[in-house]
Design a protein around this motif. Sequence first.
Motif, PDB file in Angstrom:
ATOM      1  N   ARG A   1      -9.998   5.327  -4.043  1.00 14.36           N
ATOM      2  CA  ARG A   1      -9.074   4.448  -5.314  1.00 14.36           C
ATOM      3  C   ARG A   1     -11.108   4.711  -6.050  1.00 14.36           C
ATOM      4  NH1 ARG A   1      -4.554   1.388  -5.480  1.00 14.36           N
ATOM      5  NH2 ARG A   1      -2.867   2.243  -3.958  1.00 14.36           N
ATOM      6  N   SER A   2     -11.288   3.654  -6.212  1.00 15.03           N
ATOM      7  CA  SER A   2     -12.692   2.824  -7.163  1.00 15.03           C
ATOM      8  C   SER A   2     -14.102   3.094  -6.409  1.00 15.03           C
ATOM      9  CB  SER A   2     -12.454   0.690  -7.081  1.00 15.03           C
ATOM     10  OG  SER A   2     -11.220   1.022  -7.605  1.00 15.03           O
TER      11      SER A   2
ATOM     12  N   GLU B   1       0.749  -1.670  -0.299  1.00 19.32           N
ATOM     13  CA  GLU B   1       0.179   0.006   0.087  1.00 19.32           C
ATOM     14  C   GLU B   1       0.879   1.295  -0.311  1.00 19.32           C
ATOM     15  OE1 GLU B   1      -3.051  -0.120   3.430  1.00 19.32           O
ATOM     16  OE2 GLU B   1      -2.618   2.189   2.934  1.00 19.32           O
TER      17      GLU B   1
ATOM     18  N   ALA C   1      -3.458  -3.007  -5.890  1.00 11.48           N
ATOM     19  CA  ALA C   1      -2.867  -1.641  -5.001  1.00 11.48           C
ATOM     20  C   ALA C   1      -2.067  -0.272  -6.616  1.00 11.48           C
ATOM     21  CB  ALA C   1      -1.372  -1.684  -4.093  1.00 11.48           C
ATOM     22  N   PHE C   2      -2.049  -1.038  -7.802  1.00 10.50           N
ATOM     23  CA  PHE C   2      -2.681  -0.007  -9.506  1.00 10.50           C
ATOM     24  C   PHE C   2      -2.659  -0.135  -9.805  1.00 10.50           C
ATOM     25  CE2 PHE C   2       2.947   0.966  -7.746  1.00 10.50           C
ATOM     26  CZ  PHE C   2       2.802  -0.382  -6.484  1.00 10.50           C
ATOM     27  N   GLN C   3      -3.672  -0.634  -9.401  1.00  7.00           N
ATOM     28  CA  GLN C   3      -4.433  -0.423 -10.172  1.00  7.00           C
ATOM     29  C   GLN C   3      -6.193   0.255  -9.516  1.00  7.00           C
ATOM     30  OE1 GLN C   3      -5.525  -1.214 -13.702  1.00  7.00           O
ATOM     31  NE2 GLN C   3      -3.126  -1.228 -14.046  1.00  7.00           N
ATOM     32  N   ILE C   4      -7.056   1.681 -10.333  1.00  8.08           N
ATOM     33  CA  ILE C   4      -8.348   2.022  -9.633  1.00  8.08           C
ATOM     34  C   ILE C   4      -9.135   0.797 -10.852  1.00  8.08           C
ATOM     35  CG2 ILE C   4      -9.990   3.296 -10.119  1.00  8.08           C
ATOM     36  CD1 ILE C   4      -8.059   5.294  -9.500  1.00  8.08           C
ATOM     37  N   LEU C   5      -9.561  -0.040  -9.544  1.00  8.40           N
ATOM     38  CA  LEU C   5     -10.144  -0.772 -10.654  1.00  8.40           C
ATOM     39  C   LEU C   5     -11.555  -0.917 -11.113  1.00  8.40           C
ATOM     40  CD1 LEU C   5      -9.584  -4.347  -8.064  1.00  8.40           C
ATOM     41  CD2 LEU C   5      -8.329  -3.998 -10.585  1.00  8.40           C
TER      42      LEU C   5
ATOM     43  N   GLN D   1     -10.994   1.009 -15.924  1.00  4.81           N
ATOM     44  CA  GLN D   1     -10.017   0.242 -14.863  1.00  4.81           C
ATOM     45  C   GLN D   1      -8.507   1.151 -15.828  1.00  4.81           C
ATOM     46  OE1 GLN D   1      -9.528  -3.628 -14.280  1.00  4.81           O
ATOM     47  NE2 GLN D   1      -7.994  -4.045 -15.274  1.00  4.81           N
ATOM     48  N   LEU D   2      -8.009   1.831 -14.859  1.00  6.87           N
ATOM     49  CA  LEU D   2      -6.537   2.583 -15.020  1.00  6.87           C
ATOM     50  C   LEU D   2      -5.655   2.923 -14.472  1.00  6.87           C
ATOM     51  CD1 LEU D   2      -7.036   5.857 -14.129  1.00  6.87           C
ATOM     52  CD2 LEU D   2      -9.548   4.672 -14.094  1.00  6.87           C
ATOM     53  N   PRO D   3      -4.596   2.604 -14.467  1.00  6.11           N
ATOM     54  CA  PRO D   3      -3.434   2.672 -12.877  1.00  6.11           C
ATOM     55  C   PRO D   3      -3.430   3.266 -12.277  1.00  6.11           C
ATOM     56  CG  PRO D   3      -2.887   2.802 -15.355  1.00  6.11           C
ATOM     57  CD  PRO D   3      -3.773   2.965 -15.728  1.00  6.11           C
ATOM     58  N   PHE D   4      -3.243   2.674 -11.102  1.00  9.43           N
ATOM     59  CA  PHE D   4      -3.126   4.325 -10.044  1.00  9.43           C
ATOM     60  C   PHE D   4      -2.055   5.305  -9.889  1.00  9.43           C
ATOM     61  CE2 PHE D   4      -4.543   5.913  -6.095  1.00  9.43           C
ATOM     62  CZ  PHE D   4      -3.617   5.787  -5.373  1.00  9.43           C
ATOM     63  N   LYS D   5      -1.920   5.780 -10.866  1.00 12.39           N
ATOM     64  CA  LYS D   5      -0.970   6.918 -11.762  1.00 12.39           C
ATOM     65  C   LYS D   5      -1.092   8.571 -11.341  1.00 12.39           C
ATOM     66  CE  LYS D   5       2.856   7.303 -14.790  1.00 12.39           C
ATOM     67  NZ  LYS D   5       3.276   6.289 -15.968  1.00 12.39           N
ATOM     68  N   LYS D   6      -0.650   9.243 -11.159  1.00 14.22           N
ATOM     69  CA  LYS D   6      -1.179  10.478 -11.247  1.00 14.22           C
ATOM     70  C   LYS D   6      -1.813  11.159 -12.237  1.00 14.22           C
ATOM     71  CE  LYS D   6      -0.640  15.238  -9.459  1.00 14.22           C
ATOM     72  NZ  LYS D   6       0.576  16.140  -8.172  1.00 14.22           N
TER      73      LYS D   6
ATOM     74  N   PHE E   1      -1.940  -6.813  -7.292  1.00 12.55           N
ATOM     75  CA  PHE E   1      -2.970  -5.808  -9.052  1.00 12.55           C
ATOM     76  C   PHE E   1      -3.668  -4.435  -8.326  1.00 12.55           C
ATOM     77  CE2 PHE E   1      -4.816  -5.778 -12.669  1.00 12.55           C
ATOM     78  CZ  PHE E   1      -5.593  -5.378 -12.527  1.00 12.55           C
TER      79      PHE E   1
ATOM     80  N   PHE F   1       2.404   6.807  -7.122  1.00 10.22           N
ATOM     81  CA  PHE F   1       1.706   7.396  -7.788  1.00 10.22           C
ATOM     82  C   PHE F   1       2.522   8.686  -8.507  1.00 10.22           C
ATOM     83  CE2 PHE F   1      -2.622   8.421  -7.825  1.00 10.22           C
ATOM     84  CZ  PHE F   1      -2.855   9.866  -7.897  1.00 10.22           C
ATOM     85  N   HIS F   2       2.547   9.279  -7.402  1.00  8.57           N
ATOM     86  CA  HIS F   2       3.608  10.823  -8.165  1.00  8.57           C
ATOM     87  C   HIS F   2       3.943  10.726  -8.858  1.00  8.57           C
ATOM     88  CE1 HIS F   2       1.343  12.482  -4.630  1.00  8.57           C
ATOM     89  NE2 HIS F   2       1.125  11.529  -4.404  1.00  8.57           N
ATOM     90  N   LEU F   3       4.651   9.644  -9.301  1.00 11.68           N
ATOM     91  CA  LEU F   3       6.400   9.485 -10.080  1.00 11.68           C
ATOM     92  C   LEU F   3       5.343   9.800 -12.076  1.00 11.68           C
ATOM     93  CD1 LEU F   3       8.069   6.991  -9.114  1.00 11.68           C
ATOM     94  CD2 LEU F   3       8.457   8.820  -8.784  1.00 11.68           C
ATOM     95  N   GLU F   4       6.255  10.209 -12.981  1.00  9.74           N
ATOM     96  CA  GLU F   4       5.636  10.072 -14.070  1.00  9.74           C
ATOM     97  C   GLU F   4       5.700   8.573 -15.028  1.00  9.74           C
ATOM     98  OE1 GLU F   4       3.398  13.494 -14.351  1.00  9.74           O
ATOM     99  OE2 GLU F   4       3.764  12.333 -16.230  1.00  9.74           O
TER     100      GLU F   4
ATOM    101  N   ALA G   1       3.019   1.580  -3.315  1.00 10.35           N
ATOM    102  CA  ALA G   1       1.477   2.595  -4.426  1.00 10.35           C
ATOM    103  C   ALA G   1       1.104   3.939  -4.571  1.00 10.35           C
ATOM    104  CB  ALA G   1       0.081   1.546  -4.034  1.00 10.35           C
ATOM    105  N   ALA G   2       1.187   4.061  -2.735  1.00 11.38           N
ATOM    106  CA  ALA G   2       1.604   5.790  -3.035  1.00 11.38           C
ATOM    107  C   ALA G   2       2.107   6.111  -3.452  1.00 11.38           C
ATOM    108  CB  ALA G   2       0.428   5.941  -1.454  1.00 11.38           C
TER     109      ALA G   2
ATOM    110  N   TRP H   1       7.246   4.989 -15.142  1.00 12.54           N
ATOM    111  CA  TRP H   1       6.977   3.750 -14.238  1.00 12.54           C
ATOM    112  C   TRP H   1       8.115   2.675 -14.757  1.00 12.54           C
ATOM    113  CZ3 TRP H   1       1.696   1.883 -12.612  1.00 12.54           C
ATOM    114  CH2 TRP H   1       0.986   3.444 -11.601  1.00 12.54           C
TER     115      TRP H   1
END
Lengths: 195, 592
Positions: free
Chosen positions: B503-504, A102, A137-141, B463-468, A135, A109-112, A105-106, A114
Motif C-alpha cells: 500500500r502506501s 483487512e 483499509a480502503f485508501q492508499i494514504l 491519495q487514492l482509493p484502494f481499488k484495482k 479509512f 479491491f478487485h471489484l469494478e 478491503a482485499a 463499489w
Amino acid sequence: MIPVVITASAYSRDASVCLAQAHRLACENGAAARTLLIDAPLAQFANAAASATVITLTEWLDANHKPSREIIRSQSKACPVDKMIVVDGRHYDVDVLAAVIEQAAAAWFHLESWQPAFVFVVDDFDATRIANTLFSAFQILSLSTAKSSVQHDLRMMRRYINKMRWLGKGRTSRYLLAGYRFLRKCKSYAVRKLS
Amino acid sequence: MTNTLCRFIQFQHERSLAYPAAGALPRVSDKALRLSQNSPLLSFRAADKLSPDIVRRNIHGGSRFPDLPRGDLVFCGIESDSPLAPLILWDAAHQLQVGCSITLCDDYNHVSWLERPYFQQGLAVEARDHDHVVLRKRTALPVEANAGLERWSFCIPTGPGDATGLNAVVKRILELDVPEKEILLCGRPDRSFRYWDQVRIVGEDIPAPPVWITRKKNVLAQEARHENLCIIHDRVFLPVNFMSAMRQFGDLYPFAGFQSLWFDDRLNLSPVRYSDYHCINEGHKTPLAAVNQSGRLSAIHPELFAEFEKQEYLCANPVRYRSGNYLTGSLYIVKRNAWLHTPQDENLYWAQFEDVEQGQRCHANGIPHVIIPGAFTQSLFSRPSFYFAGYTNYMSAGGCAAKTRKVLPLPAAILKPLIKLSETEAQKKFARFSARYSQGGIAQFAGECNELNKIIAAIYSAQLPFKKSAVAAFIDDIERDILCDQLGYGAKRWLLEQFIQKRSSLKKYLGSEFYELASQFAMRPGGRRFYRDILEYFPRRGWPVRLGSWLSAWRLAKMNGDYLYHPGGVRGYYQAILDSTPFLDYASEERA
C-alpha cells in the motif's frame, strides 16, 4: 465508497434512522470524505429510506473465529452495487474487527464498482479506533511530505542515480562497489589505529 | 559463379561465427553425388574425389548469393549444416528459372524451408524420399513480380505531433538519388510540415488513440504504387548512400533493414544501437504455453503481454542469422508482394509486439529478415526505455548474450534531450498529475526548485482509493505524466502487486529506488530530461562532429561483427556515420 462507523448505542436506539443517516451523508459527501462516525440517530433522517445489505459478522468468520477470505470474497461479488454494506460487529474483539476489515478491503479491491458506503456497527468504546482502521483499509494514504521525511528518500535516490551513472549495473558495478566499501573500511580502521 | 559448367560449389562460413567447418561435417553423400551428375552441387561439406570448382568464403548473415546457377541445382546438407540456409535457399529459389528444379539432399523427416507457404505458390514438390526432396519451379515467386531497384515508395506512418523530425526525414528522402520515387504519409501531419506538395497522404480515417500502427503500415503497402517499399517511422533518418547500398545488396531481397544508431550527444561521441534488428534469446525459458497453443499472439488477452515480455530481447547480430531474428518496426525495406503476403496483424496496436509477431510469421512462411550491410540509419529521437542506464544487450558473433554501455557520462551541454517532449508540455503533465492526486494541486510544489524533489513530493502526497482500477490508473498516470515514457507490462503488473501488499509504503520505493526514474536521471546530469527547443536534437556541421564521428567509428570498428557490422573498417564506419547524421540544416530552414 465512504467508510462509516455507527456506534452500538446509536444503532440500538434507532437502527433505521442511523442507516438512513449514513446513506444520505455518504451520498452527499462523495468520495472525498474521510470515515463518517455516527454516534447518535438524528431526527431529520427519521423518514429517509436507506437500502442496505446487512451482514452479521459471524457469516464472515470460520470455525476458529477468524475471518474467512473465501467467504468474504464470494459475498463481496454477490452484494448489490446500489445498496450499502452494513456489517454488525457488536460484541466482537477489536483485533477480530481489524482482521475482518483487512480481508474485506482485499476482497473489495478487485471489484469494478463499489457500494455507496461500507458501514461497520461497533461497540462505543472501539468506534474511534475502528473508524481510523476502516479509512486506511480502503485508501492508499498520502505520506508525509515534510522536508525531513522526503530528504532522506531523496538522498537514497540520488545515491542510486549516481551509482547507476558512474558504476552502471551488474557484475562490474558490484565489484566496484565492493572495492569502494573495502577501501572505506580500511580508512576507518587506519583512523582508529592512528588515534 | 555463373559458370554453367561448374560442378561443385562449396560454401564456407565466416570464421568468427563459429559455425561448423567442412572438416567437422560429414562428407557429401553418394546420393547427392549421383543426383548432381548433370547439375551443380552446392554444399558446405567436402566431397570425396571431387574438388570444388568455386569456394564461396566468409559467408555470413549479410551475404547475398546473386550469381548462383539458374538451372537445376542440388544442395547437400544445406539445412542441417548451416543456420544461413534460408538465405541461400531464398536467393537460389528466386534466381531459378521456371521449369527447373532444386534438389535438397538431407535428412528430410521435416518440412524443408522451400516448402513453407511463401514458396508454395511457385515451387511444387515433385519427389520426396527420406533423404531428399525435389522441388520444381512452376511459376515465378511473388517477389519476382517486383523485380527492379529503380522505383521506390517511401512510406511513413505519422500523426499530428511536431513535424520537425518529419521535415528532416522527408528532406533526406528527397535528396536520395532514387530514379523514381514517391513519398506516402499515413495520417495528416502537423501544419508545420513543409513538403505538402511532395507527398501523398493516405489513411486519414484511421482512428487513434491507440496508435493503430499495423493498420497504417498495411494501408501504406496497399496504396504504394512502386514495387520497392521503404516503410519507416518518422524518426528514422536514411543514409545518403541509400541507393548505392541497395544496389550493392542486390535485388529480390526478403524483409531487409539497415543497422540503426542513436547518438546520445550532438558530437556523435556516444553511439547506441537502437531499434533495428532484434532476436529473442532462447536461453531464457518463459511460460509461453498459452501463446503457442493459440498459435497467434493477437489471439491472446493483453494481460499476457507481461509474460511475453519476460523473454530476453537482444539486438541481433547482423552477421549471425537465426530464424528468430526480426526487424523491429522502425524500418522495413521490402518488396510490395512480400509485405502483402505477410502483412502486420491489425489486431495488435503499437507496442504490443506487432513487429515480433510479424517476424515470427514471416519465418513460418519462409521469408527471412536480414540486415543490409554497408550503410546505417540514425534515429532522430529516442526513448530511454530502450537503453536503461545506457546499456544495450546484444548477441555477439559467437552467439552469446552480451551487453555494452555507451560512453561514460558526457557533459550536459552536448547531450541531446532524453525524452521527446518540451519542458512546457512536461510541466502541464506534472500539473495534471498533481491536480488529480494531491489536495493542494501543483501550488504546493512551487517552493521546490529541483525536479526530482517535486516528483517525489507529488507521489508521496497522492491519495487514492484502494481499488484495482484506481491503482492501475495511478500507475498509468505515473507512466504518462511523471516518467513520460513507456513502462513495461511486467513492471506495471509488479507495481500493482506491490501496491496490494505494501500500500502506501510502496511509495517509499518509488521515491528512493524506482529503477526507471533513476535510469532517466542517471542518463541526464542536472536532471534536464526534456527539450526547450526541439532543434537541440540536431548537431551542427563542423569539425567537432567529424572528430566525434571518427572516435565513434574507431570504437565501433573494434567490435566489428559483434555489435555492428560494416565491411569497410574504421573508414567505412566513419563515412556511414556521417552519411546518416541528421544535421541542423535538415530541420531548420532558417539555420541552413
